[in-house]
Enzyme design. Structure first.
Site, PDB file in Angstrom:
ATOM      1  N   TYR A  10     -69.688  18.488   3.505  1.00 51.07           N
ATOM      2  CA  TYR A  10     -69.517  17.583   2.418  1.00 51.07           C
ATOM      3  C   TYR A  10     -68.205  17.582   1.609  1.00 51.07           C
ATOM      4  O   TYR A  10     -67.478  18.736   1.996  1.00 51.07           O
ATOM      5  CB  TYR A  10     -70.689  17.958   1.498  1.00 51.07           C
ATOM      6  CG  TYR A  10     -70.970  16.713   0.272  1.00 51.07           C
ATOM      7  CD1 TYR A  10     -70.997  15.399   0.714  1.00 51.07           C
ATOM      8  CD2 TYR A  10     -70.685  16.998  -0.946  1.00 51.07           C
ATOM      9  CE1 TYR A  10     -71.253  14.498  -0.291  1.00 51.07           C
ATOM     10  CE2 TYR A  10     -71.048  15.951  -1.881  1.00 51.07           C
ATOM     11  CZ  TYR A  10     -71.179  14.917  -1.594  1.00 51.07           C
ATOM     12  OH  TYR A  10     -71.258  13.764  -2.539  1.00 51.07           O
ATOM     13  N   TRP A  63     -67.153   7.430  -4.320  1.00 49.66           N
ATOM     14  CA  TRP A  63     -67.761   8.602  -4.194  1.00 49.66           C
ATOM     15  C   TRP A  63     -68.218   8.902  -5.749  1.00 49.66           C
ATOM     16  O   TRP A  63     -67.627   8.934  -6.518  1.00 49.66           O
ATOM     17  CB  TRP A  63     -66.824   9.668  -3.823  1.00 49.66           C
ATOM     18  CG  TRP A  63     -67.215  10.999  -3.675  1.00 49.66           C
ATOM     19  CD1 TRP A  63     -68.568  11.479  -3.448  1.00 49.66           C
ATOM     20  CD2 TRP A  63     -66.777  12.470  -3.712  1.00 49.66           C
ATOM     21  NE1 TRP A  63     -68.767  12.899  -3.207  1.00 49.66           N
ATOM     22  CE2 TRP A  63     -67.514  13.370  -3.517  1.00 49.66           C
ATOM     23  CE3 TRP A  63     -65.242  12.910  -4.126  1.00 49.66           C
ATOM     24  CZ2 TRP A  63     -67.061  14.868  -3.568  1.00 49.66           C
ATOM     25  CZ3 TRP A  63     -65.072  14.143  -4.113  1.00 49.66           C
ATOM     26  CH2 TRP A  63     -65.917  15.134  -4.050  1.00 49.66           C
TER      27      TRP A  63
END
Length: 329
Positions: free
Chosen positions: A53, A264
């Site tokens: 991630y 994001w």
């Protein structure tokens, strides 16, 4: 009391995490002890365990990026939601646990009587879906939106929010078995991805101009999505389910002026004033509490079953979210 902790990251996410006991903490001023009612396992959580991630917490860490709980105790001289109040937990506070200690000022009271399992998924997927629909194109009622990964958590919220806002959706999935579930969520057109996608989308929509594409897959799926869009439309990528970088041909970028952007949610939280964040979360919480917004849940697990839960969340062919629902608290 149990928490799902990991001290390393590795390619098999369930192998690095385990449930460990801890003692009831002593609270400092400004802190609250909250019993966790429910916390989902998101794809980003799995990628955090594997180290893939974009933002990784220091080790050791407790898994879980969102969830809801019930206030059990407030620290000395602490103002905050009352004991017994259902609250939204702060993002990234390690929610895969029976109890968490968090700053009381960061707790958001939630509507009483609403399903805590649905509210537990408020922080990540619903705002992602809402912002994807609002921030990348000037959509008006009657306009068309196309998305892939439509049977995902974000995808289900995109379908529902689009319908509430008067937009029409083309939802693309990667397997035939996912079609019925997306239609049940309210998808107007649901198709299985493939090389002739643009032709099938044109036929299904009557050649409608599609102003926005939402891409969760990457790879050649991005290019197939871009080929369905109207000239000067935008495609926004928020994930890479294929594990591959986005591919868009010069034909789409140069000759048809299609733009590719990224989104994001973590960055949005970092750069957006808190009042605006709270306004969006409060709006979405109201929709969830009244049953206008929901997502399928495949299974729930106790914290003690964290390895099985993570394995289930990481597996394919799911028909809903995996949640941690502690039996204690």
């Amino acid at each position: 009391m149990l928490k799902a902790q990991y001290t390393e990251r590795g390619p098999v996410p369930q192998a690095v995490i385990q449930a460990v006991p801890f003692d009831r903490p002593v609270l400092a001023p400004g802190q609250a002890l909250v019993a966790v009612l429910a916390a989902p396992i998101n794809p980003s959580d799995v990628l955090t365990l594997t180290g893939q991630y974009g933002m990784l917490p220091p080790l050791p860490a407790v898994g879980g990026s969102e969830g809801v709980g019930r206030v059990v105790e407030l620290g000395p001289d602490t103002q905050g939601p009352a004991v017994g109040q259902t609250v939204l937990l702060p993002a990234g506070c390690g929610t895969w646990a029976t109890h968490v200690v968090v700053p009381a000022a960061r707790l958001l009271p939630l509507p009483a009587g609403a399903d805590p399992k649905q509210l537990a998924m408020l922080t990540v997927n619903p705002p992602t879906a809402s912002l994807l629909l609002s921030d990348f194109a000037d959509l008006q009622p009657g306009d068309w939106v196309i998305q892939n990964g439509a049977n995902s958590g974000v995808g289900s919220y995109v379908v529902q929010l689009a319908k509430l806002r008067g937009f029409k959706t083309v939802s693309i999935v990667r397997r035939e078995s996912a079609v019925a579930g997306v239609k049940a969520q309210g998808g107007d057109v649901v198709l299985v991805d493939g090389d002739d996608l643009a032709e099938r989308v044109k036929a299904a929509t009557g050649g409608a101009a599609i102003k926005l594409g939402i891409d969760a897959v990457g790879g050649k799926a991005t290019m197939r999505l871009a080929a369905t869009l109207a000239e000067s439309a935008a495609i926004v990528n928020y994930g890479a389910l294929s594990g591959e970088p986005c591919i868009v041909s010069p034909r789409e970028l140069v000759f048809r002026d299609v733009t590719l952007k990224g989104f994001w949610l973590a960055r949005w939280f970092r750069t957006t004033p808190q009042p605006k964040q709270l306004a969006l979360l409060t709006e979405l919480a109201g929709l969830i509490a009244t049953g206008k917004l929901s997502t399928p849940i495949q299974a729930t697990y106790d914290v003690s079953q964290i390895k099985e839960a993570v394995a289930a969340a990481a597996a394919g062919e799911r028909q809903g979210k995996i949640l941690i629902v502690p039996t204690e608290g």
